[in-house]
Design a protein around this motif. Structure first.
Motif, PDB file in Angstrom:
ATOM      1  N   ALA A  60       0.789  -1.071  -0.024  1.00 50.13           N
ATOM      2  CA  ALA A  60      -0.068  -0.052  -0.105  1.00 50.13           C
ATOM      3  C   ALA A  60       0.917   1.154   0.049  1.00 50.13           C
ATOM      4  O   ALA A  60       2.063   1.299   0.480  1.00 50.13           O
ATOM      5  N   ASP A  61       0.396   2.382  -0.486  1.00 48.61           N
ATOM      6  CA  ASP A  61       1.133   3.503  -0.648  1.00 48.61           C
ATOM      7  C   ASP A  61       1.538   3.901   0.822  1.00 48.61           C
ATOM      8  O   ASP A  61       2.641   4.719   0.951  1.00 48.61           O
ATOM      9  N   SER A  62       0.595   3.784   1.571  1.00 48.14           N
ATOM     10  CA  SER A  62       1.044   4.353   2.967  1.00 48.14           C
ATOM     11  C   SER A  62       2.170   3.767   3.579  1.00 48.14           C
ATOM     12  O   SER A  62       2.465   4.161   4.723  1.00 48.14           O
ATOM     13  N   VAL A  63       2.438   2.539   3.254  1.00 48.11           N
ATOM     14  CA  VAL A  63       3.761   1.724   4.031  1.00 48.11           C
ATOM     15  C   VAL A  63       4.857   1.625   3.101  1.00 48.11           C
ATOM     16  O   VAL A  63       5.789   1.220   3.808  1.00 48.11           O
ATOM     17  N   LYS A  64       4.651   1.906   1.933  1.00 45.94           N
ATOM     18  CA  LYS A  64       5.822   1.706   0.887  1.00 45.94           C
ATOM     19  C   LYS A  64       6.927   2.523   1.752  1.00 45.94           C
ATOM     20  O   LYS A  64       6.949   3.723   1.991  1.00 45.94           O
ATOM     21  N   GLY A  65       7.870   1.762   1.546  1.00 46.01           N
ATOM     22  CA  GLY A  65       9.471   2.409   2.115  1.00 46.01           C
ATOM     23  C   GLY A  65       9.608   2.340   3.732  1.00 46.01           C
ATOM     24  O   GLY A  65      10.574   2.551   4.275  1.00 46.01           O
ATOM     25  N   ARG A  66       8.370   2.006   4.304  1.00 47.97           N
ATOM     26  CA  ARG A  66       8.602   1.579   5.773  1.00 47.97           C
ATOM     27  C   ARG A  66       8.309   0.127   6.151  1.00 47.97           C
ATOM     28  O   ARG A  66       8.753  -0.098   7.253  1.00 47.97           O
ATOM     29  N   PHE A  67       7.686  -0.385   5.626  1.00 51.39           N
ATOM     30  CA  PHE A  67       7.303  -2.074   5.866  1.00 51.39           C
ATOM     31  C   PHE A  67       7.944  -2.722   4.807  1.00 51.39           C
ATOM     32  O   PHE A  67       7.993  -2.304   3.627  1.00 51.39           O
ATOM     33  N   ALA A  68       8.308  -4.287   5.192  1.00 56.58           N
ATOM     34  CA  ALA A  68       8.939  -5.186   4.255  1.00 56.58           C
ATOM     35  C   ALA A  68       8.165  -6.375   4.553  1.00 56.58           C
ATOM     36  O   ALA A  68       8.114  -7.019   5.700  1.00 56.58           O
ATOM     37  N   ILE A  69       7.611  -7.186   3.671  1.00 51.78           N
ATOM     38  CA  ILE A  69       7.179  -8.406   3.659  1.00 51.78           C
ATOM     39  C   ILE A  69       7.913  -9.429   2.899  1.00 51.78           C
ATOM     40  O   ILE A  69       8.660  -9.190   2.001  1.00 51.78           O
ATOM     41  N   SER A  70       8.132 -10.600   3.801  1.00 50.84           N
ATOM     42  CA  SER A  70       8.942 -11.572   3.393  1.00 50.84           C
ATOM     43  C   SER A  70       8.361 -13.184   3.994  1.00 50.84           C
ATOM     44  O   SER A  70       7.288 -13.007   4.764  1.00 50.84           O
ATOM     45  N   LYS A  71       8.613 -13.880   3.111  1.00 49.27           N
ATOM     46  CA  LYS A  71       8.218 -15.449   3.343  1.00 49.27           C
ATOM     47  C   LYS A  71       9.334 -16.289   3.401  1.00 49.27           C
ATOM     48  O   LYS A  71      10.027 -16.354   2.580  1.00 49.27           O
ATOM     49  N   ASP A  72       9.488 -17.240   4.603  1.00 51.33           N
ATOM     50  CA  ASP A  72      10.279 -18.311   4.778  1.00 51.33           C
ATOM     51  C   ASP A  72       9.554 -19.337   4.482  1.00 51.33           C
ATOM     52  O   ASP A  72       9.041 -20.077   5.457  1.00 51.33           O
ATOM     53  N   ASN A  73       9.809 -19.964   3.145  1.00 48.39           N
ATOM     54  CA  ASN A  73       9.090 -21.170   2.780  1.00 48.39           C
ATOM     55  C   ASN A  73       9.449 -22.451   3.622  1.00 48.39           C
ATOM     56  O   ASN A  73       8.781 -23.578   3.689  1.00 48.39           O
TER      57      ASN A  73
END
Length: 124
Positions: A60-73
């Motif tokens: 979302a534009d409101s969190v871009k640059g501040r939040f990071a999503i990742s997934k450890d499969n």
């Protein structure tokens, strides 16, 4: 049926950081997954998403640059690293998973499975 369990929420001061986790009962490699949030009196909104093979992400534009999503499969776990938190980030955060091999998206109907949510409170 895929079960999702969020953890890591809590109280943090503005400008601080917090990391959320979402443990799944399924193989995360085959699921597009996402984070949504819902503030009091507001509709649930998309925060971030990651494709089933981890090749693509959306924010979302409101969190871009501040939040990071990742997934450890290997651990079947989804993460959301949040930094530079603002009071307006206060909400219940939910993780979600698509059907197997589903597409990555920003809308509710992209996702078939939902966790119960974890509270994040950012004080000013």
């Amino acid at each position: 049926q895929v079960q999702l369990v969020e953890s890591g929420g809590g109280l943090v001061q503005a400008g601080g950081s917090l990391s959320l986790s979402c443990a799944t009962s399924g193989r995360t490699f085959s699921y597009a997954m996402g984070w949504f949030r819902q503030a009091p009196g507001k509709e649930r909104e998309f925060v971030a998403g990651i494709s089933w093979g981890n090749s693509g992400t959306l924010y979302a534009d409101s969190v871009k640059g501040r939040f990071a999503i990742s997934k450890d499969n290997a651990k079947n776990t989804l993460y959301l690293q949040m930094s530079s938190l603002k009071p307006e980030d206060t909400a219940v955060y939910f993780c979600a998973a698509s059907r197997p091999w589903g597409e990555l998206g920003r809308t509710f109907d992209t996702y078939d499975y939902w966790g119960q949510g974890t509270q994040v409170t950012v004080s000013s």
